[in-house]
Design a protein around this motif. Structure first.
Motif, mmCIF file in Angstrom:
data_model
loop_
_atom_site.group_PDB
_atom_site.id
_atom_site.type_symbol
_atom_site.label_atom_id
_atom_site.label_comp_id
_atom_site.label_asym_id
_atom_site.label_seq_id
_atom_site.Cartn_x
_atom_site.Cartn_y
_atom_site.Cartn_z
ATOM 1 N N ASN A 1 47.908 81.115 28.733
ATOM 2 C CA ASN A 1 46.198 79.756 29.001
ATOM 3 C C ASN A 1 45.918 79.928 27.242
ATOM 4 O OD1 ASN A 1 46.565 80.702 31.645
ATOM 5 N ND2 ASN A 1 45.198 82.816 31.048
ATOM 6 N N VAL A 2 45.896 80.491 26.378
ATOM 7 C CA VAL A 2 45.362 80.350 25.097
ATOM 8 C C VAL A 2 45.829 78.965 24.431
ATOM 9 C CG1 VAL A 2 45.397 80.831 22.407
ATOM 10 C CG2 VAL A 2 45.096 82.644 24.416
ATOM 11 N N THR A 3 47.233 78.903 24.724
ATOM 12 C CA THR A 3 47.623 77.686 23.889
ATOM 13 C C THR A 3 47.165 75.813 25.140
ATOM 14 O OG1 THR A 3 49.876 78.980 23.864
ATOM 15 C CG2 THR A 3 49.941 76.385 23.779
ATOM 16 N N VAL A 4 47.500 76.374 25.890
ATOM 17 C CA VAL A 4 46.527 75.182 27.185
ATOM 18 C C VAL A 4 44.641 75.146 26.976
ATOM 19 C CG1 VAL A 4 45.882 74.733 29.160
ATOM 20 C CG2 VAL A 4 47.649 76.144 29.276
ATOM 21 N N GLY A 5 44.589 76.890 26.297
ATOM 22 C CA GLY A 5 43.027 76.004 25.497
ATOM 23 C C GLY A 5 42.790 75.595 24.696
ATOM 24 N N ILE A 6 43.703 75.707 23.456
ATOM 25 C CA ILE A 6 43.892 75.109 22.431
ATOM 26 C C ILE A 6 43.781 73.883 22.349
ATOM 27 C CG2 ILE A 6 45.390 74.764 20.530
ATOM 28 C CD1 ILE A 6 45.412 78.069 20.417
ATOM 29 N N VAL A 7 45.297 73.306 23.353
ATOM 30 C CA VAL A 7 45.940 71.825 23.364
ATOM 31 C C VAL A 7 44.402 71.316 24.088
ATOM 32 C CG1 VAL A 7 47.495 70.354 24.537
ATOM 33 C CG2 VAL A 7 47.925 72.794 23.345
ATOM 34 N N LEU A 8 43.278 71.297 24.768
ATOM 35 C CA LEU A 8 42.751 71.120 25.321
ATOM 36 C C LEU A 8 41.812 70.453 24.725
ATOM 37 C CD1 LEU A 8 43.155 72.196 28.943
ATOM 38 C CD2 LEU A 8 43.451 70.208 28.398
ATOM 39 N N CYS A 9 41.321 72.036 23.958
ATOM 40 C CA CYS A 9 40.242 71.716 22.979
ATOM 41 C C CYS A 9 40.658 70.183 21.705
ATOM 42 C CB CYS A 9 40.029 73.575 22.107
ATOM 43 S SG CYS A 9 38.787 73.661 20.644
ATOM 44 N N VAL A 10 41.959 71.061 21.338
ATOM 45 C CA VAL A 10 41.734 69.860 20.752
ATOM 46 C C VAL A 10 41.753 68.121 20.496
ATOM 47 C CG1 VAL A 10 43.896 69.282 19.219
ATOM 48 C CG2 VAL A 10 43.217 71.384 19.216
ATOM 49 N N MET A 11 42.223 67.984 22.127
ATOM 50 C CA MET A 11 41.795 66.943 22.705
ATOM 51 C C MET A 11 40.548 66.032 22.800
ATOM 52 S SD MET A 11 45.272 65.738 22.478
ATOM 53 C CE MET A 11 45.008 64.420 23.372
#
Length: 67
Positions: free
Chosen positions: A40-50
């Motif tokens: 979940n942290v990785t998904v959140g980071i990717v979506l945040c960066v985008m």
């Protein structure tokens, strides 16, 4: 004069088509990213960066007020 009237029809068409294509790509890949085996942290980071990239890109657009 509003912003769309500042650009030729060809330029507006290319911009709109590009935006639609990127939107469709994002709409296609986002669900796969969310349900992937990534944490979940990785998904959140990717979506945040985008989202940050999108916000920065919008902030870099020229101000055409009064033009």
């Amino acid at each position: 004069m509003t912003t769309p009237e500042l650009y030729s029809t060809d330029m507006r068409t290319v911009g709109h088509a590009t935006a639609v294509a990127l939107c469709k790509l994002g709409a296609f890949f986002a669900p796969f990213m969310v349900v992937s085996s990534a944490s979940n942290v990785t998904v959140g980071i990717v979506l945040c960066v985008m989202n940050v990239i999108g916000a920065v890109a919008c902030n870099m657009l020229p101000d055409t007020t009064g033009t």
